[in-house]
Write a protein that holds these residues in place. Structure first.
Motif, PDB file in Angstrom:
ATOM      1  N   ALA A   1       0.802  -1.229   0.000  1.00 31.73           N
ATOM      2  CA  ALA A   1       0.000   0.000   0.000  1.00 31.73           C
ATOM      3  C   ALA A   1       0.831   1.274   0.000  1.00 31.73           C
ATOM      4  N   LEU A   2       1.991   1.222   0.606  1.00 29.34           N
ATOM      5  CA  LEU A   2       2.727   2.466   0.803  1.00 29.34           C
ATOM      6  C   LEU A   2       3.922   2.644  -0.110  1.00 29.34           C
ATOM      7  N   LYS A   3       4.453   1.570  -0.639  1.00 27.22           N
ATOM      8  CA  LYS A   3       5.649   1.616  -1.487  1.00 27.22           C
ATOM      9  C   LYS A   3       6.830   2.292  -0.756  1.00 27.22           C
ATOM     10  N   ASP A   4       6.833   2.191   0.537  1.00 25.23           N
ATOM     11  CA  ASP A   4       7.882   2.813   1.342  1.00 25.23           C
ATOM     12  C   ASP A   4       8.935   1.789   1.722  1.00 25.23           C
ATOM     13  N   LYS A   5      10.066   2.278   2.117  1.00 24.89           N
ATOM     14  CA  LYS A   5      11.177   1.423   2.532  1.00 24.89           C
ATOM     15  C   LYS A   5      11.512   1.670   3.999  1.00 24.89           C
ATOM     16  N   TYR A   6      10.517   1.765   4.836  1.00 22.90           N
ATOM     17  CA  TYR A   6      10.722   2.056   6.257  1.00 22.90           C
ATOM     18  C   TYR A   6      10.755   0.784   7.099  1.00 22.90           C
ATOM     19  N   HIS A   7      11.512  -0.204   6.684  1.00 21.14           N
ATOM     20  CA  HIS A   7      11.524  -1.483   7.396  1.00 21.14           C
ATOM     21  C   HIS A   7      12.170  -1.368   8.770  1.00 21.14           C
ATOM     22  N   ASP A   8      13.309  -0.700   8.848  1.00 25.83           N
ATOM     23  CA  ASP A   8      13.973  -0.556  10.139  1.00 25.83           C
ATOM     24  C   ASP A   8      13.176   0.333  11.083  1.00 25.83           C
ATOM     25  N   GLU A   9      12.559   1.359  10.550  1.00 22.41           N
ATOM     26  CA  GLU A   9      11.740   2.238  11.374  1.00 22.41           C
ATOM     27  C   GLU A   9      10.532   1.486  11.927  1.00 22.41           C
ATOM     28  N   LEU A  10       9.940   0.625  11.096  1.00 21.25           N
ATOM     29  CA  LEU A  10       8.821  -0.192  11.548  1.00 21.25           C
ATOM     30  C   LEU A  10       9.261  -1.116  12.675  1.00 21.25           C
ATOM     31  N   PHE A  11      10.376  -1.791  12.497  1.00 21.74           N
ATOM     32  CA  PHE A  11      10.880  -2.707  13.523  1.00 21.74           C
ATOM     33  C   PHE A  11      11.147  -1.953  14.824  1.00 21.74           C
ATOM     34  N   LEU A  12      11.810  -0.830  14.727  1.00 22.05           N
ATOM     35  CA  LEU A  12      12.146  -0.052  15.921  1.00 22.05           C
ATOM     36  C   LEU A  12      10.889   0.478  16.612  1.00 22.05           C
ATOM     37  N   ALA A  13       9.937   0.985  15.850  1.00 26.79           N
ATOM     38  CA  ALA A  13       8.694   1.499  16.442  1.00 26.79           C
ATOM     39  C   ALA A  13       7.911   0.381  17.128  1.00 26.79           C
ATOM     40  N   LEU A  14       7.841  -0.797  16.499  1.00 24.58           N
ATOM     41  CA  LEU A  14       7.151  -1.931  17.122  1.00 24.58           C
ATOM     42  C   LEU A  14       7.849  -2.359  18.405  1.00 24.58           C
ATOM     43  N   ALA A  15       9.171  -2.409  18.376  1.00 28.00           N
ATOM     44  CA  ALA A  15       9.919  -2.826  19.566  1.00 28.00           C
ATOM     45  C   ALA A  15       9.753  -1.817  20.701  1.00 28.00           C
TER      46      ALA A  15
END
Length: 164
Positions: free
Chosen positions: A80-94
């Motif tokens: 849906a977003l075509k974004d590359k925020y994988h590390d940000e997602l991991f960090l925010a979830l953690a």
């Protein structure tokens, strides 16, 4: 566009371990302080076994839950977003999981009551704030992922209220 730094594999393992440990503590103390008094008289299991089941359930549940939620976030991010925020997602979830688990454990220890609904809502708000700050204050990815996760939280809270 600001250059983003990547999380190392060791940092991800450390953050994941922190999430699992805090979730295990929340599960253990919730079982010990709120469920043993009501469940123990109705079962043949002793309180030590129930505590062990709570601890093991917390570890396995946290690991599976984090992997599932991260997978959903990655999928939504790619499709849906075509974004590359994988590390940000991991960090925010953690960060959100650790904060919610730690505060939830503190409340359980202070009041000897189950705060699952509060912990779930705190996790959702914490995730939204952390993710928003980590993705350079962009609303679209933050609202999209928070909305997807809000559906899951509402289903979980609704099921919990129906079971009680």
């Amino acid at each position: 566009m600001k250059e983003r730094s990547k999380l190392s594999s060791w940092a991800k393992v450390g953050l994941f371990s922190l999430v699992v440990v805090t979730a295990a503590a929340l599960s253990y103390f919730t079982v010990q302080l709120t469920l043993i008094a009501t469940v123990a008289p109705n079962t043949t299991l002793d309180s030590s076994t129930l505590r062990l089941i709570g601890l093991a359930g917390g570890v396995v549940g946290a690991a599976v839950n984090f992997a599932f939620v991260w997978g959903i976030g990655r999928l939504v991010g790619l499709v849906a977003l075509k974004d590359k925020y994988h590390d940000e997602l991991f960090l925010a979830l953690a960060l959100a999981s650790t904060l919610a688990n730690t505060l939830g454990t503190s409340l359980v220890l202070l009041f000897a009551k189950n705060f699952a609904t509060f912990t779930s809502c705190l996790w959702l708000v914490s995730f939204a704030v952390c993710y928003y700050l980590l993705v350079d204050k962009k609303w679209r990815p933050t609202l999209t992922l928070t909305g997807v996760y809000a559906v899951g939280v509402l289903l979980g809270v609704g099921a919990s209220l129906l079971l009680n």
